[in-house]
Design a protein around this motif. Structure first.
Motif, mmCIF file in Angstrom:
data_model
loop_
_atom_site.group_PDB
_atom_site.id
_atom_site.type_symbol
_atom_site.label_atom_id
_atom_site.label_comp_id
_atom_site.label_asym_id
_atom_site.label_seq_id
_atom_site.Cartn_x
_atom_site.Cartn_y
_atom_site.Cartn_z
ATOM 1 N N ASN A 94 0.728 -1.281 -0.008
ATOM 2 C CA ASN A 94 0.071 -0.041 0.239
ATOM 3 C C ASN A 94 0.626 1.846 0.082
ATOM 4 O O ASN A 94 -0.106 2.429 0.184
ATOM 5 C CB ASN A 94 -0.986 0.409 1.203
ATOM 6 C CG ASN A 94 -1.869 -0.744 1.232
ATOM 7 O OD1 ASN A 94 -3.192 -0.366 0.271
ATOM 8 N ND2 ASN A 94 -1.753 -2.161 1.197
ATOM 9 N N ALA A 95 2.104 0.960 0.038
ATOM 10 C CA ALA A 95 3.366 1.864 0.188
ATOM 11 C C ALA A 95 3.639 2.783 -1.371
ATOM 12 O O ALA A 95 3.817 3.689 -1.372
ATOM 13 C CB ALA A 95 4.097 2.195 0.956
ATOM 14 N N ARG A 96 3.122 1.837 -2.410
ATOM 15 C CA ARG A 96 3.500 1.921 -3.838
ATOM 16 C C ARG A 96 2.595 2.906 -3.872
ATOM 17 O O ARG A 96 1.681 3.126 -3.424
ATOM 18 C CB ARG A 96 3.193 0.794 -4.558
ATOM 19 C CG ARG A 96 4.704 -0.745 -4.297
ATOM 20 C CD ARG A 96 6.029 0.108 -4.123
ATOM 21 N NE ARG A 96 6.674 -1.096 -5.489
ATOM 22 C CZ ARG A 96 8.052 -1.645 -4.486
ATOM 23 N NH1 ARG A 96 8.683 -0.165 -3.960
ATOM 24 N NH2 ARG A 96 8.651 -2.263 -4.808
ATOM 25 N N PRO A 97 3.482 3.768 -4.824
ATOM 26 C CA PRO A 97 2.170 4.852 -5.707
ATOM 27 C C PRO A 97 1.447 4.853 -6.194
ATOM 28 O O PRO A 97 0.504 5.184 -5.711
ATOM 29 C CB PRO A 97 3.392 6.078 -6.654
ATOM 30 C CG PRO A 97 4.982 4.864 -5.871
ATOM 31 C CD PRO A 97 4.943 4.126 -5.253
ATOM 32 N N ALA A 98 1.134 4.095 -7.112
ATOM 33 C CA ALA A 98 -0.103 3.485 -7.630
ATOM 34 C C ALA A 98 -1.391 3.004 -7.694
ATOM 35 O O ALA A 98 -2.094 3.768 -6.641
ATOM 36 C CB ALA A 98 0.307 2.793 -8.767
ATOM 37 N N LEU A 99 -0.290 1.892 -6.330
ATOM 38 C CA LEU A 99 -0.962 1.538 -5.252
ATOM 39 C C LEU A 99 -1.528 2.228 -3.537
ATOM 40 O O LEU A 99 -2.278 1.788 -2.769
ATOM 41 C CB LEU A 99 -1.100 0.493 -4.320
ATOM 42 C CG LEU A 99 -0.483 -0.625 -5.431
ATOM 43 C CD1 LEU A 99 0.352 -2.098 -4.962
ATOM 44 C CD2 LEU A 99 -1.589 -1.350 -6.748
ATOM 45 N N LYS A 100 -0.980 3.623 -3.216
ATOM 46 C CA LYS A 100 -1.773 5.063 -2.104
ATOM 47 C C LYS A 100 -3.085 5.073 -2.834
ATOM 48 O O LYS A 100 -3.950 5.480 -1.837
ATOM 49 C CB LYS A 100 -0.673 5.907 -2.552
ATOM 50 C CG LYS A 100 0.323 5.228 -1.477
ATOM 51 C CD LYS A 100 1.321 6.473 -1.383
ATOM 52 C CE LYS A 100 2.678 6.414 -0.333
ATOM 53 N NZ LYS A 100 3.244 7.352 -0.826
ATOM 54 N N ASP A 101 -3.674 4.870 -3.822
ATOM 55 C CA ASP A 101 -5.194 5.108 -4.411
ATOM 56 C C ASP A 101 -5.595 3.986 -4.027
ATOM 57 O O ASP A 101 -5.412 3.368 -4.467
ATOM 58 C CB ASP A 101 -4.917 5.706 -5.544
ATOM 59 C CG ASP A 101 -6.235 6.554 -6.830
ATOM 60 O OD1 ASP A 101 -7.242 6.212 -5.517
ATOM 61 O OD2 ASP A 101 -6.031 7.168 -7.485
ATOM 62 N N ARG A 118 2.292 -2.538 4.316
ATOM 63 C CA ARG A 118 2.555 -1.351 4.724
ATOM 64 C C ARG A 118 1.014 -0.802 4.526
ATOM 65 O O ARG A 118 0.497 0.890 4.408
ATOM 66 C CB ARG A 118 3.068 -0.652 3.641
ATOM 67 C CG ARG A 118 4.956 -1.356 3.191
ATOM 68 C CD ARG A 118 5.543 -1.439 4.617
ATOM 69 N NE ARG A 118 6.560 -1.436 4.262
ATOM 70 C CZ ARG A 118 7.171 -2.895 4.537
ATOM 71 N NH1 ARG A 118 6.149 -3.386 5.101
ATOM 72 N NH2 ARG A 118 8.655 -2.833 4.652
ATOM 73 N N VAL A 119 0.360 -1.144 5.771
ATOM 74 C CA VAL A 119 -1.024 -0.469 5.890
ATOM 75 C C VAL A 119 -1.256 1.101 6.463
ATOM 76 O O VAL A 119 -0.664 0.504 7.645
ATOM 77 C CB VAL A 119 -1.948 -1.314 6.406
ATOM 78 C CG1 VAL A 119 -3.002 -0.604 7.104
ATOM 79 C CG2 VAL A 119 -2.823 -3.113 5.938
#
Length: 539
Positions: free
Chosen positions: A303-310, A465-466
């Protein structure tokens, strides 16, 4: 509250389907007693040869999380308690009874006398303390054991056979944790060794079998422990195991494993996929299945990856997955599509099927809304960057690669490029812990919903990385409450938060399926769908 010694349970047939808070068991074939067919009295002696698909690269039960290796190393250690696979009840093993404080902060275990480890040393309260004190230092491979003991204040020796474990906050899950292989008790000499030594050279346990030989990526050989006399209160046979020796051979190719079982070269095989079911049915082979409780197979998203933060991107991934297609095409007969982050056999499971329905149009709409536009090759881009994910996986199950290849196609259909990256099992945990990944394919088995806290709490490993928030509150509270109804509500809320925020992408429930020769009897599953081989015999 105090647990008293339990009477030995009667033998239960593996051919019976059992729906309980902990498990589902199904056997296929004509076997009538345990895993084998026919009657007769159990007999001692012989070697059971079991083919598995992989090797975790470690033979320390406290550091192993892969079923293929747990099958073997579980036989070398005993636990303080055991869990009845039919009822979910915790019953005596090394601890003959226990007392739990009303607020579940203190657990006092009264140990059996006369228990020894294979090096001749005795089980004492000090040994249990040494084990629990050493767990936090084990490192990346021991995240399960560390999670079970998180928040421990101290472990104290009350007297030589009484040990007290005290937590800083209420910890209702701990009693069940003491039944797991991850908290199996090892000798004090073992726990003083480095984690690396324990992995490569083995440990000294009090279990019914001892490690005789380990050849990494080839085999694990165990020998019967002479004089063993302190088995779980669940087991039918008292004293030593029936079998003289267990040999676990690593055979990566599923078809080769199946052929070896049909030809009689091995007595049992793990990870039977759908492609081999027809060939194995009938004749001298039975198929045994059990649904695994715990976190279902799925994509653990970073969840900390740029695309997956959304959240919209994560939610689109969930909507793009056709779980029924994957379950029906790749996995063994009877496998269920995931309807929550927890399997339906886990206590306090809540169905969120409507949140996990396949809807490609919804996935596309969410990605449009998030600003990801479809390119000429069908892959979406935003700000000059492609919507691309690398999924890390390990070959510890025959179904992993075909499931991921199908999932790869499904995500491509909505504009998400997926690259599959195969890792060695020994690489997997360190990469997750470091956060150096986009998504990871896996599951975690445990017959208690606190597995959600181990996996998703920001106060623990937090491999996904929640972000901190309401989920932490629910996870902490469910571990603390002594009210079953309140815990069920909190666990339900945690499941909702994980699924609706798409912190994890559930796909299918793991169903352990093994193939067993009909000359093998009473090869049974435990509450976590691993194997118990003390009562197993060949005839």
């Amino acid at each position: 509250m105090t647990a008293l010694p339990a009477f030995r349970s009667p033998r239960w047939a593996a051919a019976t389907a059992l729906f309980t808070t902990g498990v589902l068991l199904t056997a296929c074939g004509s076997g009538t007693d345990g895993s084998g067919s026919g009657g007769g009295e159990p007999r001692s002696g012989g070697t059971l040869t079991f083919a598995v698909g992989s090797d975790a690269g470690c033979v320390d039960p406290q550091q192993v999380a892969s079923n293929d290796t747990i099958y073997s190393v579980r036989q070398t250690v005993d636990s303080l308690t055991d869990q009845d696979p039919e009822t979910g009840k915790i019953v005596p093993w090394l601890a003959k009874s226990w007392d739990i404080s009303a607020d579940t902060t203190t657990f006092t275990f009264h140990l059996r006398s006369g228990v020894t480890f294979s090096d001749g040393s005795k089980l004492t309260a000090q040994v249990v303390k040494d084990n629990f004190d050493a767990v936090p230092e084990l490192g990346a491979l021991a995240t399960l054991a560390q999670g079970y003991l998180s928040g421990v204040k101290n472990t104290t020796v009350v007297d030589p056979l009484t040990v007290k474990v005290t937590f800083a906050e209420p910890n209702a899950q701990f009693l069940q944790a003491t039944s797991t292989h991850s908290l199996g008790i090892e000798s004090s000499a073992s726990v003083r060794r480095t984690p690396q030594q324990r992995c490569s050279e083995g440990i000294v346990g009090s279990g019914p079998f001892v490690l005789k030989r380990y050849v990494q990526n080839q085999s694990i050989t165990l020998a019967k422990r002479t004089g063993y006399a302190w088995g779980s209160s669940r087991w039918d046979k008292q004293g030593e195991a029936y079998l003289d020796q267990l040999v676990f051979k690593v055979v990566p190719e599923a078809g080769v494993r199946a052929g070896s079982l049909r030809s009689g070269q091995v007595d049992a095989i793990g990870s039977v996929g759908k492609a081999d079911e027809t060939a194995l049915k009938g004749g001298q082979v039975s198929l045994q299945r059990r649904a695994n409780p715990g976190v279902v197979f799925g994509l653990g998203l970073n969840n900390a990856r740029p695309a997956l933060k959304d959240a919209r991107v994560r939610q689109a991934i969930l909507a793009a997955i056709d779980r029924e297609e994957i379950a029906g095409t790749v996995f063994p007969t009877g496998t269920r599509a995931a309807t929550s982050v927890l399997a339906h056999t886990t206590p306090d499971y809540t169905s969120l099927a409507s949140d996990l329905s396949f809807d490609a149009d919804k996935a596309k709409s969410l990605l449009d809304e998030a600003g990801w536009k479809t390119g000429d090759d069908g892959i979406r881009t935003k700000g000059g960057k492609r919507l691309a994910l690398t999924v890390d996986w390990v070959p510890n199950s025959a179904t992993n690669q075909p499931a991921l290849e199908l999932l790869q196609q499904q995500l491509k259909a909505v504009g998400v490029q997926v690259t599959l990256k195969q890792l060695q099992i020994t690489q997997f945990a360190p990469i997750l812990q470091a956060g150096d990944y986009d998504a990871a394919w896996g599951n975690i088995t445990r017959a208690d919903p606190d597995i959600l806290r181990s996996s998703f709490s920001t106060k623990l490993a937090n491999n996904y990385r929640v972000p901190e928030g309401e989920l932490d509150t629910a996870l902490t509270a469910q571990a603390a409450t002594t009210d079953p109804a309140e815990r069920a509500e909190l666990v339900a809320r945690a499941q909702q938060l994980i699924v609706r925020n798409a912190y994890y992408a559930p796909v299918v429930e793991l169903q352990t399926q093994i193939g067993v020769s009909k000359k093998v009897h009473d090869l049974d599953f435990d509450a976590s769908s691993r194997l118990q081989l003390h009562d197993t015999w060949i005839g």
